[in-house]
Write a protein that holds these residues in place. Structure first.
Motif, PDB file in Angstrom:
ATOM      1  N   ALA A  86       3.431   4.969   7.827  1.00 46.29           N
ATOM      2  CA  ALA A  86       2.552   6.140   7.761  1.00 46.29           C
ATOM      3  C   ALA A  86       2.025   6.487   9.150  1.00 46.29           C
ATOM      4  CB  ALA A  86       1.390   5.877   6.818  1.00 46.29           C
ATOM      5  N   ARG A  87       1.951   7.769   9.445  1.00 44.90           N
ATOM      6  CA  ARG A  87       1.409   8.217  10.727  1.00 44.90           C
ATOM      7  C   ARG A  87      -0.109   8.181  10.687  1.00 44.90           C
ATOM      8  NH1 ARG A  87       3.554   9.946  15.110  1.00 44.90           N
ATOM      9  NH2 ARG A  87       5.614   9.999  14.102  1.00 44.90           N
ATOM     10  N   ALA A  88      -0.696   7.773  11.797  1.00 43.07           N
ATOM     11  CA  ALA A  88      -2.148   7.664  11.884  1.00 43.07           C
ATOM     12  C   ALA A  88      -2.784   9.039  12.001  1.00 43.07           C
ATOM     13  CB  ALA A  88      -2.538   6.802  13.079  1.00 43.07           C
ATOM     14  N   THR A  89      -3.758   9.299  11.138  1.00 41.76           N
ATOM     15  CA  THR A  89      -4.594  10.488  11.226  1.00 41.76           C
ATOM     16  C   THR A  89      -6.007  10.012  11.484  1.00 41.76           C
ATOM     17  OG1 THR A  89      -3.173  11.699   9.676  1.00 41.76           O
ATOM     18  CG2 THR A  89      -5.393  12.546  10.031  1.00 41.76           C
ATOM     19  N   TRP A  90      -6.540  10.313  12.659  1.00 43.92           N
ATOM     20  CA  TRP A  90      -7.793   9.709  13.102  1.00 43.92           C
ATOM     21  C   TRP A  90      -8.993  10.471  12.562  1.00 43.92           C
ATOM     22  CZ3 TRP A  90      -6.574   5.182  14.705  1.00 43.92           C
ATOM     23  CH2 TRP A  90      -5.321   4.977  15.303  1.00 43.92           C
ATOM     24  N   ALA A 134     -20.503   5.512  15.274  1.00 47.07           N
ATOM     25  CA  ALA A 134     -19.832   5.365  13.975  1.00 47.07           C
ATOM     26  C   ALA A 134     -18.678   4.383  14.110  1.00 47.07           C
ATOM     27  CB  ALA A 134     -19.298   6.715  13.475  1.00 47.07           C
ATOM     28  N   SER A 135     -18.230   3.875  12.976  1.00 40.65           N
ATOM     29  CA  SER A 135     -17.026   3.036  12.952  1.00 40.65           C
ATOM     30  C   SER A 135     -16.325   3.203  11.609  1.00 40.65           C
ATOM     31  CB  SER A 135     -17.394   1.563  13.171  1.00 40.65           C
ATOM     32  OG  SER A 135     -16.232   0.751  13.116  1.00 40.65           O
ATOM     33  N   TRP A 136     -14.979   3.146  11.680  1.00 41.03           N
ATOM     34  CA  TRP A 136     -14.151   3.276  10.488  1.00 41.03           C
ATOM     35  C   TRP A 136     -13.018   2.255  10.522  1.00 41.03           C
ATOM     36  CZ3 TRP A 136     -15.379   7.256  13.828  1.00 41.03           C
ATOM     37  CH2 TRP A 136     -16.168   8.298  13.338  1.00 41.03           C
ATOM     38  N   MET A 137     -12.457   1.973   9.345  1.00 41.10           N
ATOM     39  CA  MET A 137     -11.216   1.215   9.242  1.00 41.10           C
ATOM     40  C   MET A 137     -10.166   2.140   8.634  1.00 41.10           C
ATOM     41  SD  MET A 137      -9.855  -1.786   9.928  1.00 41.10           S
ATOM     42  CE  MET A 137     -11.126  -3.052   9.825  1.00 41.10           C
ATOM     43  N   LEU A 138      -9.118   2.416   9.412  1.00 42.04           N
ATOM     44  CA  LEU A 138      -8.003   3.230   8.942  1.00 42.04           C
ATOM     45  C   LEU A 138      -6.941   2.292   8.381  1.00 42.04           C
ATOM     46  CD1 LEU A 138      -6.602   6.024   8.746  1.00 42.04           C
ATOM     47  CD2 LEU A 138      -5.707   5.604  11.052  1.00 42.04           C
ATOM     48  N   ARG A 139      -6.597   2.458   7.109  1.00 44.25           N
ATOM     49  CA  ARG A 139      -5.658   1.565   6.424  1.00 44.25           C
ATOM     50  C   ARG A 139      -4.377   2.348   6.115  1.00 44.25           C
ATOM     51  NH1 ARG A 139      -9.286  -2.689   5.343  1.00 44.25           N
ATOM     52  NH2 ARG A 139     -11.434  -1.971   5.012  1.00 44.25           N
ATOM     53  N   LEU A 140      -3.281   1.913   6.739  1.00 45.99           N
ATOM     54  CA  LEU A 140      -2.023   2.670   6.685  1.00 45.99           C
ATOM     55  C   LEU A 140      -0.945   1.900   5.952  1.00 45.99           C
ATOM     56  CD1 LEU A 140      -1.927   3.789  10.431  1.00 45.99           C
ATOM     57  CD2 LEU A 140      -2.504   5.243   8.472  1.00 45.99           C
ATOM     58  N   PRO A 141      -0.227   2.549   5.034  1.00 40.88           N
ATOM     59  CA  PRO A 141       0.960   1.911   4.452  1.00 40.88           C
ATOM     60  C   PRO A 141       2.092   1.870   5.464  1.00 40.88           C
ATOM     61  CG  PRO A 141       0.709   4.142   3.613  1.00 40.88           C
ATOM     62  CD  PRO A 141      -0.501   3.865   4.466  1.00 40.88           C
ATOM     63  N   PRO A 142       3.118   1.075   5.212  1.00 39.45           N
ATOM     64  CA  PRO A 142       4.236   0.983   6.154  1.00 39.45           C
ATOM     65  C   PRO A 142       4.807   2.360   6.500  1.00 39.45           C
ATOM     66  CG  PRO A 142       4.420  -0.732   4.503  1.00 39.45           C
ATOM     67  CD  PRO A 142       3.286   0.148   4.062  1.00 39.45           C
ATOM     68  N   GLU A 188      -9.838  13.443  22.108  1.00 38.19           N
ATOM     69  CA  GLU A 188      -8.472  12.946  21.965  1.00 38.19           C
ATOM     70  C   GLU A 188      -8.190  12.343  20.584  1.00 38.19           C
ATOM     71  OE1 GLU A 188      -6.890  11.777  26.367  1.00 38.19           O
ATOM     72  OE2 GLU A 188      -8.129  10.265  25.355  1.00 38.19           O
ATOM     73  N   GLY A 189      -9.193  11.860  19.898  1.00 36.25           N
ATOM     74  CA  GLY A 189      -9.014  11.309  18.554  1.00 36.25           C
ATOM     75  C   GLY A 189      -8.440   9.925  18.543  1.00 36.25           C
ATOM     76  N   GLY A 190      -7.181   9.805  18.942  1.00 37.83           N
ATOM     77  CA  GLY A 190      -6.494   8.528  18.955  1.00 37.83           C
ATOM     78  C   GLY A 190      -5.039   8.722  19.321  1.00 37.83           C
ATOM     79  N   PRO A 191      -4.301   7.636  19.534  1.00 38.97           N
ATOM     80  CA  PRO A 191      -2.911   7.753  19.973  1.00 38.97           C
ATOM     81  C   PRO A 191      -2.001   8.308  18.878  1.00 38.97           C
ATOM     82  CG  PRO A 191      -3.447   5.464  19.514  1.00 38.97           C
ATOM     83  CD  PRO A 191      -4.731   6.224  19.422  1.00 38.97           C
ATOM     84  N   ASP A 192      -0.921   8.939  19.302  1.00 34.83           N
ATOM     85  CA  ASP A 192       0.125   9.384  18.387  1.00 34.83           C
ATOM     86  C   ASP A 192       0.888   8.131  17.969  1.00 34.83           C
ATOM     87  OD1 ASP A 192       2.047  10.648  16.935  1.00 34.83           O
ATOM     88  OD2 ASP A 192       2.994  11.646  18.645  1.00 34.83           O
ATOM     89  N   ALA A 193       0.622   7.633  16.780  1.00 37.25           N
ATOM     90  CA  ALA A 193       1.171   6.343  16.364  1.00 37.25           C
ATOM     91  C   ALA A 193       1.395   6.338  14.862  1.00 37.25           C
ATOM     92  CB  ALA A 193       0.205   5.217  16.748  1.00 37.25           C
ATOM     93  N   TYR A 194       2.222   5.404  14.433  1.00 36.28           N
ATOM     94  CA  TYR A 194       2.439   5.206  12.997  1.00 36.28           C
ATOM     95  C   TYR A 194       2.512   3.714  12.715  1.00 36.28           C
ATOM     96  CZ  TYR A 194       7.355   4.670  14.397  1.00 36.28           C
ATOM     97  OH  TYR A 194       8.524   4.267  15.010  1.00 36.28           O
ATOM     98  N   ARG A 247       0.841  -1.206   0.000  1.00 35.73           N
ATOM     99  CA  ARG A 247       0.000   0.000   0.000  1.00 35.73           C
ATOM    100  C   ARG A 247       0.874   1.253   0.000  1.00 35.73           C
ATOM    101  NH1 ARG A 247      -3.576  -1.066   4.170  1.00 35.73           N
ATOM    102  NH2 ARG A 247      -5.145  -1.794   2.691  1.00 35.73           N
ATOM    103  N   LYS A 248       0.450   2.245  -0.775  1.00 34.61           N
ATOM    104  CA  LYS A 248       1.211   3.491  -0.897  1.00 34.61           C
ATOM    105  C   LYS A 248       0.524   4.682  -0.239  1.00 34.61           C
ATOM    106  CE  LYS A 248       4.338   1.429  -3.383  1.00 34.61           C
ATOM    107  NZ  LYS A 248       5.656   1.104  -2.770  1.00 34.61           N
ATOM    108  N   GLU A 249      -0.782   4.620  -0.071  1.00 33.63           N
ATOM    109  CA  GLU A 249      -1.510   5.760   0.461  1.00 33.63           C
ATOM    110  C   GLU A 249      -2.426   5.324   1.598  1.00 33.63           C
ATOM    111  OE1 GLU A 249      -3.626   7.666  -2.654  1.00 33.63           O
ATOM    112  OE2 GLU A 249      -1.813   8.358  -3.705  1.00 33.63           O
ATOM    113  N   THR A 250      -2.653   6.240   2.530  1.00 33.10           N
ATOM    114  CA  THR A 250      -3.590   6.004   3.628  1.00 33.10           C
ATOM    115  C   THR A 250      -5.025   6.053   3.104  1.00 33.10           C
ATOM    116  OG1 THR A 250      -2.091   6.919   5.276  1.00 33.10           O
ATOM    117  CG2 THR A 250      -4.445   6.932   5.807  1.00 33.10           C
ATOM    118  N   ALA A 251      -5.863   5.164   3.630  1.00 33.36           N
ATOM    119  CA  ALA A 251      -7.278   5.162   3.271  1.00 33.36           C
ATOM    120  C   ALA A 251      -8.112   5.065   4.543  1.00 33.36           C
ATOM    121  CB  ALA A 251      -7.599   3.992   2.340  1.00 33.36           C
ATOM    122  N   LEU A 252      -9.288   5.665   4.503  1.00 29.92           N
ATOM    123  CA  LEU A 252     -10.220   5.595   5.618  1.00 29.92           C
ATOM    124  C   LEU A 252     -11.557   5.123   5.076  1.00 29.92           C
ATOM    125  CD1 LEU A 252     -10.750   6.185   8.662  1.00 29.92           C
ATOM    126  CD2 LEU A 252     -11.581   8.441   7.932  1.00 29.92           C
TER     127      LEU A 252
END
Length: 266
Positions: A186-190, A176-184, A227-233, A159-164
């Motif tokens: 990539a920093r999480a944007t909630w 609500a519920s979402w699936m955040l899909r991150l490439p290697p 808070e959104g979510g943790p500072d993570a990648y 994967r090259k791009e983040t998808a939500l």
């Protein structure tokens, strides 16, 4: 913010007894105390634990007094009449009956997640249980593996791009519920909270990195409102992260009480 790696919970296991002769199960605690309150707690007091049920051990039909997400993470079984397998997602409003939960021969493991502590299950066949049901939105939402579309390890690494992706469309009360899909890497944007009360976040595939520590499959976070979510990648293989947002609680349902019929942990 509370963050728990699935690597750190191995010692937090107990054998529990399922109500109504359902047999034994194994509970693994992630967030909250072992002991449950006598009434639903009006503030934010998150609960998170997994339950492992072996074949022929059954959780019979029941309801709770608080909003609840469940995630099927291992094995196969039935939730009511529906077949469930990883990764499946289930939401119920307070006083909304569901079940039974019946494992297939390989057993079944699932998360139970709440933003407000619940006293325990009220079994539908227990005396007075149906009479104690109070009005609520009565939403029962079940999203199966085909709805969540967990990517293969090869696809995540490529994967090259983040998808939500939206799993449960946002409701007026914030559910609500979402699936955040991150490439290697990539920093999480909630996703925006859109009026929700709080949210649980689970690593559904791959891994996240948080404060220098890996969060592999089944790792969990609880984010309070704002808070959104943790500072993570994402880790080196990418990540798929399930975000489960709670609705604003119905104030008319707060403060009710009943004697739960659970023995130890549902």
């Amino acid at each position: 913010m509370q963050v728990v790696s699935s690597l750190d919970v191995a010692a937090q296991k107990r054998e529990i007894t399922l109500p109504m002769g359902g047999g034994k199960a194994t509970k693994t605690l992630y967030l909250g105390p072992w002991d449950k309150p006598k009434t639903p707690e009006p503030g934010v007091s998150p609960q998170a634990y997994t339950v492992r049920q072996e074949h022929q051990n059954i959780t019979h039909a029941h309801y709770h007094q608080t909003e609840q997400w469940q995630v099927i993470i291992e094995g196969k079984g039935k939730l009511g009449r529906a077949d469930v397998a990883p990764v499946a997602l289930h939401f119920t409003d307070p006083y909304t009956a569901y079940g039974p939960i019946v494992p297939e021969p390989e057993g079944l493991t699932y998360f139970t997640l709440r933003a407000r502590s619940d006293p325990g299950a009220r079994m539908l066949t227990a005396p007075g249980a149906k009479e104690a049901i109070r009005p609520s939105k009565r939403r029962f939402i079940l999203k199966g593996a085909s709805d969540l579309h967990i990517a293969t390890p090869e696809a995540m690494r490529a994967r090259k791009e983040t998808a939500l992706d939206v799993i449960v469309e946002p409701h007026a009360d914030g559910l609500a519920s979402w699936m955040l899909r991150l490439p290697p890497g990539a920093r999480a944007t909630w996703p925006a909270e859109c009026g929700g009360a709080a949210r649980h976040i689970m690593v559904a595939a791959g891994s996240l990195m948080h404060e220098g520590k890996p969060l592999p499959y089944e790792s969990l976070a609880f984010a309070f409102a704002g808070e959104g979510g943790p500072d993570a990648y994402a880790g080196p293989d990418g990540a798929e992260v399930l975000v489960m947002q709670y609705p604003q609680p119905d104030v008319a349902l707060l403060g009710g009480a009943f004697a739960p019929d659970s023995v130890d942990g549902q």
